[in-house]
Scaffold this active site. Structure first.
Site, short mmCIF file in Angstrom:
data_model
loop_
_atom_site.label_atom_id
_atom_site.label_comp_id
_atom_site.label_asym_id
_atom_site.label_seq_id
_atom_site.Cartn_x
_atom_site.Cartn_y
_atom_site.Cartn_z
N TYR A 290 -18.92 9.59 -4.80
CA TYR A 290 -20.29 10.12 -5.49
C TYR A 290 -20.01 10.42 -7.12
O TYR A 290 -20.73 10.28 -7.72
CB TYR A 290 -21.33 10.59 -4.80
CG TYR A 290 -21.09 12.11 -4.82
CD1 TYR A 290 -21.55 13.00 -5.62
CD2 TYR A 290 -20.27 13.02 -3.94
CE1 TYR A 290 -21.60 14.42 -5.88
CE2 TYR A 290 -19.91 14.20 -3.78
CZ TYR A 290 -20.71 14.98 -5.00
OH TYR A 290 -20.68 16.17 -4.91
N ILE A 378 -27.38 17.81 -11.18
CA ILE A 378 -27.68 18.77 -10.15
C ILE A 378 -26.84 18.64 -9.01
O ILE A 378 -27.30 17.55 -8.15
CB ILE A 378 -29.26 19.20 -9.96
CG1 ILE A 378 -29.76 19.45 -11.28
CG2 ILE A 378 -29.55 20.07 -8.74
CD1 ILE A 378 -31.53 19.20 -11.12
N ASP A 379 -25.84 19.25 -8.62
CA ASP A 379 -25.27 19.02 -7.34
C ASP A 379 -24.65 20.48 -6.74
O ASP A 379 -23.77 20.87 -6.38
CB ASP A 379 -23.97 18.29 -7.78
CG ASP A 379 -22.95 17.79 -6.74
OD1 ASP A 379 -23.74 17.81 -5.67
OD2 ASP A 379 -21.66 17.56 -6.84
N ALA A 380 -25.65 21.09 -6.40
CA ALA A 380 -25.56 22.49 -5.95
C ALA A 380 -25.73 22.78 -4.47
O ALA A 380 -26.63 23.67 -4.05
CB ALA A 380 -26.83 23.49 -6.83
#
Length: 521
Positions: A290, A378-380
């Protein structure tokens, strides 16, 4: 505060003060162990069950039940044998059990996870059983100390309230010290295993001070604990088939490890290891994961990316690729865990011509920055959950404010295969900031959908197709793939706010549904 009398093994009443620690010191030590062990137990579970509030709630619940039962049992034992020797024996047994916890944990937790996976039972039951087996009995014994100490310290009935209040106040203060010592000092600097051993050593020393006749044989316990503290810790979790653990660390925030396959591919796992948070392939900047779509969707708005912020950059897979394919772009890579960024530089080739890394939490960093970004990624995740304060309309309003004209936000939504509940909630919440017609989805992977919020009326698919021919062929294919898949986001989700955002319940219910129906297997 000390006991006035002690019935020794010889049967005579002796002043306890002559050969024991003050009872105030004893209850301080046991109080510090009670909550310090709770913090350590949670860290012990995280590599297997994750770091959610569900795991925390289970740990706290088991600790409270164990201490409550211990209070009741301790009072009864004190009435039967009101002696320092009796109290010390309880503490010594507790120290041995606390010392054993980290050594029985790994094989037990590994078997537990495998068993629960096969039975499709979720995190709640697994973490609850894990905590119960590992720490319930030793903390039950620790809980028995305070009422036992009160019984020994009370010489006159009219003093019982004052004595009990003082000892419980000392125990509570010890719990406060133990909590901060475990969280801020012991776990970050000596690790979880040695944290348990340090607490076990303190208990053993407190117990020996209360023993008279058998003090020398009992010294074997702290001696053995010291030996165990000195031993190398080894690898907490072994590698999977065909891979080797080349780095692992218990950081201030989580447990992390890097695995290397025979072909040189490296992956970053955090906590329970159910997801890969970064990936490195020698000689390549793309991954077939991804991260490639994250890279592509940054161009769903502006064709020239002057400044990009990546919130939750982990070891830098996306930042590294962007720096290679768009070397003039300034990249702010925000990762709360400094150790993970350091691992990225060492093991994942994290570098770019104009890269700035920040060891900070995503939302506070975004609050402070004044830079207008062309894209915010945003991948938190702390698998399988996204922090609730990154799912609310207040947060997305902040994101919208930090975007330059034509800028986009790209949100990685990791969710169980076959479930779209989290995606719908995030899409509904994003629409409050970006508008009904400016939130899109790219169902890029089986368990990862990328949501895109735009700040103008440009169609993301058109922007991607326009940009694709200007990039190397391998990236052009990724942009064309995203352009062919991108569509309006799903509808039907609730809007989350800072006041109400039950994201963990939503994810847990989704996991339970998938487990029940077998979808996505």
């Amino acid at each position: 505060m000390t006991a006035q009398l002690d019935r020794t093994e010889g049967g005579t009443d002796q002043p306890a003060r002559s050969y024991s620690l003050p009872l105030g010191v004893v209850v301080f030590v046991t109080g510090s162990v009670s909550l310090g062990a709770e913090i350590a137990a949670t860290r012990l579970l995280e590599p297997w069950f994750g770091a959610s509030t569900i795991v925390w709630a289970n740990t706290i619940a088991v600790v409270l039940v164990a201490l409550s039962v211990g209070y009741s049992i301790g009072g009864r034992l004190a009435d039967r044998d009101p002696s320092m020797a009796g109290l010390s024996r309880i503490i010594l047994v507790a120290s041995v059990l606390i010392a054993a916890v980290p050594f029985v944990a790994n094989p037990f937790l590994r078997a537990s996870v495998d068993a629960f996976d096969s039975l499709s039972v979720g995190t709640f039951a697994g973490s609850l059983l894990g905590v119960m087996v590992l720490i319930a009995v030793p903390l039950l014994l620790v809980g028995a100390v305070s009422p036992y100490a009160v019984r020994l310290a009370v010489d006159r009935v009219e003093d019982s309230g004052r004595v009990a209040g003082r000892l419980y106040a000392i125990s509570t203060f010890g719990s406060l010290v133990g909590t901060f010592a475990a969280a801020l000092v012991l776990i970050p600097f000596v690790g979880t295993r040695r944290t348990f051993l340090v607490f076990a050593l303190l208990l053993a020393l407190a117990a020996i001070a209360g023993l008279r006749r058998h003090r020398l044989p009992a010294l074997i316990v702290p001696a053995l604990i010291l030996v165990l503290i000195a031993l190398p810790t080894g690898i907490l979790k072994s590698g999977t088939a065909g891979s080797t653990v080349i780095w692992e660390k218990e950081t201030r925030y989580q447990y992390g490890r890097v695995l290397q396959a025979a072909d040189g591919e490296r992956t970053l796992e955090l906590n329970e290891g159910q997801a890969v948070h970064s990936l490195y392939r020698p000689g390549s900047y793309l991954t077939t994961g991804y991260w490639d779509q994250q890279l592509a969707l940054m161009w769903a708005g502006r064709s020239d990316l002057r400044s990009v912020a990546i919130l939750g950059s982990a070891a830098g897979t996306t930042a590294r690729a962007l720096g290679h394919y768009s070397p003039t772009t300034h990249i702010d890579a925000v990762e709360i865990d400094k150790a993970v960024t350091q691992a990225g530089r060492k093991y994942f080739d994290l570098q770019a011509p104009d890269l700035q890394t920040y060891a900070d939490d995503a939302r506070p960093w975004l609050e402070r920055t004044t830079t207008k970004q062309d894209a915010i990624v945003i991948d938190a995740y702390r698998q399988p959950y996204i922090p609730f304060y990154l799912t609310t309309k207040e947060f997305f309003a902040l994101v919208r404010d930090r975007l330059a004209p034509g800028g986009v936000v790209v949100v990685n939504v990791g969710q169980p295969a076959g479930s779209t509940k989290l995606e719908k909630v995030l899409a509904a919440t994003m629409r409050t900031a970006f508008g009904d017609d400016r939130v899109y989805r790219d169902p890029a992977q089986r368990t990862n959908t990328l949501l895109v919020g735009t700040t103008d009326d440009t169609e993301p698919a058109d922007a991607l197709r326009a940009k694709a021919p200007t990039l190397p062929a391998e990236v052009e294919q990724v942009l064309d793939g995203s352009a062919s898949r991108i569509e309006p986001a799903l509808t039907g989700g609730d809007v989350y706010t800072d006041d109400k955002a039950p994201v963990e319940w939503l994810v847990d219910l989704s996991l339970a549904k998938v487990a029940e129906t077998g979808e996505g297997r």
